[in-house]
Design an enzyme around this catalytic site. Structure first.
Site, short mmCIF file in Angstrom:
data_model
loop_
_atom_site.label_atom_id
_atom_site.label_comp_id
_atom_site.label_asym_id
_atom_site.label_seq_id
_atom_site.Cartn_x
_atom_site.Cartn_y
_atom_site.Cartn_z
CG HIS A 1 -0.33 0.04 2.55
ND1 HIS A 1 -0.12 -1.10 3.31
CD2 HIS A 1 0.17 1.06 3.30
CE1 HIS A 1 0.45 -0.77 4.45
NE2 HIS A 1 0.65 0.53 4.49
CG HIS B 1 3.79 4.74 5.10
ND1 HIS B 1 2.80 5.36 5.83
CD2 HIS B 1 3.35 3.47 4.91
CE1 HIS B 1 1.83 4.51 6.06
NE2 HIS B 1 2.13 3.34 5.52
CD GLU C 1 3.39 -0.20 7.08
OE1 GLU C 1 2.87 0.71 6.41
OE2 GLU C 1 2.74 -0.92 7.86
CO CO Z 1 1.10 1.62 6.20
#
Ligand code: CO
Length: 139
Positions: free
Chosen positions: A8, A81, A130
């Site tokens: 994502h 992110h 991440e």
């Molecule tokens: Co995230």
């Protein structure tokens, strides 16, 4: 370590409700999840599905939320992110640390219910990154 799929893109927003309206009414998103609180990370989260990845809308939750500082610099919100999948979170942490990249904290359960950690943007070409263990049902 082999880099896995982009799970994502995290997008910070001062209002998840306003962002849901934007993604639904302007961008034409049709698969938008229910927002939920992630108190351990100080965020409220909502996933918007696209055909090849997800957008993670994140709104600060609580005064100590780390997302507040981001929104102070970017009051309208913005890209926060990128999240990539890996098969083994502990092997990935050791990999990044072996490369001299700063891992922020210990692996913890993220918004998808699998362990995650973040890598400092200064060691990732300016991108807060991440790393997330691939959910088992996706194997
Ligand atoms: Co995230």
């Amino acid at each position: 370590m082999n880099l896995g799929r982009l799970n994502h893109v995290g997008v910070a927003t001062p209002s998840i409700e306003a962002s849901i309206a934007l993604y639904r009414d302007v961008l034409g998103a049709t698969a938008i999840g229910e927002p939920f609180d992630l108190p351990a990370q100080g965020v409220r989260v909502c996933f918007v599905d696209t055909p090849n990845t997800q957008i993670e809308l994140i709104e600060p939750l609580g005064d100590a939320s780390p997302t507040r500082a981001f929104l102070e610099k970017n009051p309208a919100g913005g890209q926060h992110h990128l999240c990539y999948e890996v098969p083994d979170i502990h092997a990935a942490k050791a990999w990044f640390e072996g490369k001299g990249a700063r891992v922020l904290g210990e692996p913890r359960i993220g918004a998808h219910g699998t362990p995650i950690f973040f890598v400092h943007p200064r060691d990732m070409g300016g991108v807060l990154t991440e790393i997330m263990e691939t959910p088992k049902e996706a194997h």
